[in-house]
Design an enzyme around this catalytic site. Structure first.
Site, PDB file in Angstrom:
ATOM      1  N   ASN A   8      -2.532  -0.768  -1.535  1.00 42.52           N
ATOM      2  CA  ASN A   8      -2.417   0.821  -1.201  1.00 42.52           C
ATOM      3  C   ASN A   8      -1.444   1.639  -1.985  1.00 42.52           C
ATOM      4  OD1 ASN A   8      -2.678   3.301  -0.230  1.00 42.52           O
ATOM      5  ND2 ASN A   8      -1.746   2.883   1.899  1.00 42.52           N
ATOM      6  N   TRP A   9      -1.838   2.193  -3.194  1.00 44.59           N
ATOM      7  CA  TRP A   9      -0.975   3.074  -4.165  1.00 44.59           C
ATOM      8  C   TRP A   9      -0.378   4.341  -3.523  1.00 44.59           C
ATOM      9  CZ3 TRP A   9      -3.802   2.505  -9.463  1.00 44.59           C
ATOM     10  CH2 TRP A   9      -3.505   1.281  -9.691  1.00 44.59           C
ATOM     11  N   LYS A  10      -1.016   4.490  -2.222  1.00 42.03           N
ATOM     12  CA  LYS A  10      -0.485   6.007  -1.690  1.00 42.03           C
ATOM     13  C   LYS A  10      -0.557   6.938  -2.837  1.00 42.03           C
ATOM     14  CE  LYS A  10       1.991   3.193   1.608  1.00 42.03           C
ATOM     15  NZ  LYS A  10       2.904   3.131   2.690  1.00 42.03           N
ATOM     16  N   HIS A 107      -4.692   5.798   8.084  1.00 41.20           N
ATOM     17  CA  HIS A 107      -3.342   5.241   7.785  1.00 41.20           C
ATOM     18  C   HIS A 107      -2.233   6.027   8.580  1.00 41.20           C
ATOM     19  CE1 HIS A 107       0.011   4.161   5.761  1.00 41.20           C
ATOM     20  NE2 HIS A 107      -0.417   3.195   5.238  1.00 41.20           N
ATOM     21  N   GLU A 182      -0.754  -2.466  11.460  1.00 44.30           N
ATOM     22  CA  GLU A 182       0.585  -1.904  10.726  1.00 44.30           C
ATOM     23  C   GLU A 182       1.345  -1.258  11.401  1.00 44.30           C
ATOM     24  OE1 GLU A 182       0.292  -1.014   6.171  1.00 44.30           O
ATOM     25  OE2 GLU A 182      -0.113   1.194   7.217  1.00 44.30           O
ATOM     26  N   SER A 228       5.779  -3.591   4.720  1.00 42.87           N
ATOM     27  CA  SER A 228       7.078  -4.164   4.006  1.00 42.87           C
ATOM     28  C   SER A 228       6.658  -5.678   3.657  1.00 42.87           C
ATOM     29  CB  SER A 228       8.091  -4.324   5.033  1.00 42.87           C
ATOM     30  OG  SER A 228       8.706  -2.947   5.252  1.00 42.87           O
TER      31      SER A 228
END
Ligand code: 13P
Length: 265
Positions: A8-10, A107, A182, A228
């Site tokens: 997930n590159w955000k 998310h 998450e 993380s």
């Protein structure tokens, strides 16, 4: 079950050139990995410029390598509804026509900054599954919720509400659901969560998923962990049979880091 490794590159990187470079390095190094499904989720604006080999099939575009394309969100309405009058939004159908096979939904950053609710997320999950795409549904408790002993209640409620609109869908659609545990407090730079804590959440989610969909369908839905993950800790999580993969944020922007994670699956 193949481990699913999602990047997930955000809201990164800042240029198309960097996005292409990053995508190509990851694709080159991971395309032949066995027993792993690598999914790369760039921002919308780069989706049509990164290349995954795909074939056109009646149900949509199917990528041929192990590396699949995903997006980080989508809208719940179809492009055809109301003549597509939903300014600024992107439909699941558009993503499918572009060669995307996965969509991250719910998310915590979207819940936090865009005020996405479980009800909105439920409609998005339905739209994604009905378009034969795979929904990567994120759930997880905040630090405060954990500290006040509400973790299980939060997870149960999020599951119930976010999955509400897909209950009763045919099994072939439900087979495209993936859930991510998450914990919001474990997202970098704050994490990580211990493997024991991740497992506890994942097993609780698995139990609830089976209650919602029944044994036959529920047992097959992959539950992955996010928060993380990096090349140093990935194996600890991935070696656990019940953790079906990982969702990687910051470390997915460094090709060496992400490639190493995928290789540990
Ligand atoms: P980090 O891997 O940077 O903690 O991000 C996790 C995440 O939010 C992935 O969606």
């Amino acid at each position: 079950m193949k481990k699913i490794i999602v990047a997930n590159w955000k809201m990164n990187p800042a240029t198309l050139q960097s996005a292409k470079r990053l995508f190509d390095s990851i694709k080159k190094a991971t395309k032949n990995l066995k027993n792993v499904e690598v999914v790369i989720c760039p921002p919308f604006v780069y989706l049509s410029n990164v290349k995954c080999p795909y074939t056109a099939e009646p149900s949509g575009l199917r990528q041929m390598s192990n590396v699949k394309l995903g997006s980080q969100d989508c809208f719940w309405e179809n492009s055809l509804k109301n003549r597509g009058a939903f300014t600024g939004e992107i439909s699941a159908l558009m993503l499918k026509n572009l060669g995307c096979q996965y969509v991250i939904l719910g998310h915590s950053e979207r819940r936090q900054y865009i005020n996405e609710t479980d009800e909105m997320i439920s409609k998005k999950v339905e739209a994604v599954l009905k378009n034969d795409l795979r929904a990567i549904l994120c759930i997880g408790e905040t630090k405060k919720e954990r500290e006040t002993g509400q973790t299980k209640k939060v997870l149960k409620t999020q599951l119930k509400k976010c999955l509400k609109k897909i209950i009763g869908l045919p099994a072939r659609f439900l087979a495209n659901l993936i859930v991510v545990y998450e914990p919001v407090w474990a997202i970098s730079p704050n994490g990580p969560c211990s493997v024991a804590e991740a497992l506890e959440g994942i097993l609780f989610i698995k139990k609830n998923i089976v209650q919602i969909f029944g044994q036959k369908i529920g047992k097959k839905i992959p539950i992955i962990y996010g928060g993380s993950i990096n090349s140093q800790n990935a194996y600890e999580f991935l070696k656990e049979k019940e953790i079906n993969g990982v969702l990687v944020g910051a470390a997915s922007l460094n090709p060496d880091e992400f490639i190493s994670i995928a290789n540990q699956a």
